[in-house]
Design an enzyme around this catalytic site. Structure first.
Site, PDB file in Angstrom:
ATOM      1  N   SER A   3      -7.662  -5.697  -4.599  1.00 48.48           N
ATOM      2  CA  SER A   3      -8.622  -6.213  -3.688  1.00 48.48           C
ATOM      3  C   SER A   3      -9.887  -6.309  -4.470  1.00 48.48           C
ATOM      4  O   SER A   3     -10.006  -5.420  -5.241  1.00 48.48           O
ATOM      5  CB  SER A   3      -8.870  -5.314  -2.391  1.00 48.48           C
ATOM      6  OG  SER A   3      -9.329  -4.180  -2.760  1.00 48.48           O
ATOM      7  N   TRP A  13       2.603   7.824  -2.925  1.00 44.24           N
ATOM      8  CA  TRP A  13       4.233   8.143  -3.568  1.00 44.24           C
ATOM      9  C   TRP A  13       4.261   8.883  -4.653  1.00 44.24           C
ATOM     10  O   TRP A  13       4.937   9.815  -4.858  1.00 44.24           O
ATOM     11  CB  TRP A  13       4.632   6.590  -3.779  1.00 44.24           C
ATOM     12  CG  TRP A  13       5.928   6.686  -4.003  1.00 44.24           C
ATOM     13  CD1 TRP A  13       7.074   6.408  -3.266  1.00 44.24           C
ATOM     14  CD2 TRP A  13       6.577   6.591  -5.433  1.00 44.24           C
ATOM     15  NE1 TRP A  13       8.162   6.452  -4.178  1.00 44.24           N
ATOM     16  CE2 TRP A  13       8.057   6.608  -5.473  1.00 44.24           C
ATOM     17  CE3 TRP A  13       5.975   6.855  -6.649  1.00 44.24           C
ATOM     18  CZ2 TRP A  13       8.807   6.715  -6.434  1.00 44.24           C
ATOM     19  CZ3 TRP A  13       6.716   6.821  -7.632  1.00 44.24           C
ATOM     20  CH2 TRP A  13       7.910   6.729  -7.660  1.00 44.24           C
ATOM     21  N   ASP A  69       0.684  -1.365   0.026  1.00 50.93           N
ATOM     22  CA  ASP A  69       0.039   0.060   0.183  1.00 50.93           C
ATOM     23  C   ASP A  69       0.748   1.381  -0.208  1.00 50.93           C
ATOM     24  O   ASP A  69       1.974   1.027   0.547  1.00 50.93           O
ATOM     25  CB  ASP A  69      -0.802  -0.109   1.189  1.00 50.93           C
ATOM     26  CG  ASP A  69      -1.931   0.879   1.132  1.00 50.93           C
ATOM     27  OD1 ASP A  69      -2.309   1.303  -0.032  1.00 50.93           O
ATOM     28  OD2 ASP A  69      -2.475   1.376   2.129  1.00 50.93           O
ATOM     29  N   ASN A  81     -11.022  -2.677  -4.963  1.00 46.68           N
ATOM     30  CA  ASN A  81     -10.377  -1.914  -5.699  1.00 46.68           C
ATOM     31  C   ASN A  81     -10.994  -1.467  -7.002  1.00 46.68           C
ATOM     32  O   ASN A  81     -10.614  -0.452  -7.964  1.00 46.68           O
ATOM     33  CB  ASN A  81      -8.862  -2.084  -5.942  1.00 46.68           C
ATOM     34  CG  ASN A  81      -7.969  -2.232  -4.763  1.00 46.68           C
ATOM     35  OD1 ASN A  81      -7.117  -2.944  -4.429  1.00 46.68           O
ATOM     36  ND2 ASN A  81      -8.219  -1.208  -3.787  1.00 46.68           N
TER      37      ASN A  81
END
Ligand code: IPE
Ligand code: IPE
Ligand code: MG
Length: 242
Positions: free
Chosen positions: A67, A27, A22, A70
């Site tokens: 997931s 980022w 994750d 998602n």
């Protein structure tokens, strides 16, 4: 103190490490890049970490890549992730033979594109004889979905007269999960600062040690894995005893 540190380093790593990969989006945002750039950097972090696990002698590495929840993300982000996965798996297929890595996929693959499904099947079949390291790649995976599917499979066998309800035990139930035959992870790492399971390995994590870390997944390095393993060794695992 120095002695204690030395001892920590010499302790064997857990045989099964699981990671919730994750922090890719954050980022990228920090760098003014699109979220997909974060997923690309995340794929590199996975490659780096899997190689390091192999060096350490970790037998099973389970990673949460996508997931069941998602799909809620934008069409652009989801298709970007799927494209990256396709590219990554093609490269992994080439590497697999060299490194003797066994691949397994945990999740409902039927919702993926036919091309991606074929890549997953090929990787799984072509690596099935390898037994040095096993990577379990969680794709369209949900812990609740996994448990419901397992319950349905068992119920179907009862309806067909192959099983009796009284036969069901925790050990037998294991066989109906995606993770059939894989020991439970001793250590689960979640980078990115979030402290929740987000539907990962709900059944298998009953007695796993969780290590939450602030590092964002694309920045995750062997040093971070060492730190997580050292933290794991400091835990006192009681399993309900004293
Ligand atoms: C994990 O990174 C990758 C997937 C869930 C596919 P995120 O995309 O969740 O990154 P953050 O949490 O938004 O930073
Ligand atoms: C969990 O991360 C799923 C993966 C890393 C694949 P999420 O980013 O989807 O989880 P939440 O939304 O923060 O709980
Ligand atoms: Mg996230």
């Amino acid at each position: 103190m120095a002695l204690f540190k030395k001892k920590e380093i010499n302790l064997p790593p857990p045989q099964h490490i699981a990671i919730i990969m994750d922090g890719n989006g954050r980022w990228a945002k920090k760098r003014g890049l699109p979220r997909t750039a974060g997923h690309g950097a995340g794929a590199e972090a996975f490659r780096r970490t899997a190689n390091y696990c192999r060096t350490l002698g970790v037998k099973y590495l389970t990673v949460y890549a996508f997931s069941t929840e998602n799909w809620k993300r934008s069409e652009e982000e989801v298709s970007g992730i799927m494209k990256l996965l396709g590219k990554y798996l093609e490269e992994a297929l080439a590497d697999m033979e060299k490194n003797h890595v066994r691949f397994r996929f945990f999740g409902d693959l039927s919702r993926l594109s036919p091309e991606l499904q074929t890549l997953c099947q090929n990787a799984q079949e072509r690596s099935s004889e390898y037994d040095e390291v096993q990577v379990n790649f969680c794709l369209n995976y949900g812990g609740r979905d996994e448990i419901v599917k397992a319950a349905k499979s068992f119920a179907r066998e009862v309806a067909e007269g192959k099983r009796k309800p009284e036969e069901l035990t925790e050990q037998l139930f294991d066989n109906y999960l995606y993770s059939a035959g894989v020991p439970d992870p001793e250590l689960i790492i979640r980078p990115s600062g979030e402290m929740r399971t987000s539907n990962f390995l709900l059944w298998q994590s009953a007695y796993s040690e969780y290590v939450f870390m602030d590092v964002l997944w694309p920045d995750f390095s062997p040093k971070d894995l060492d730190a997580a393993i050292a933290e794991y060794h400091r835990r006192n695992r009681r399993f309900g005893g004293v």
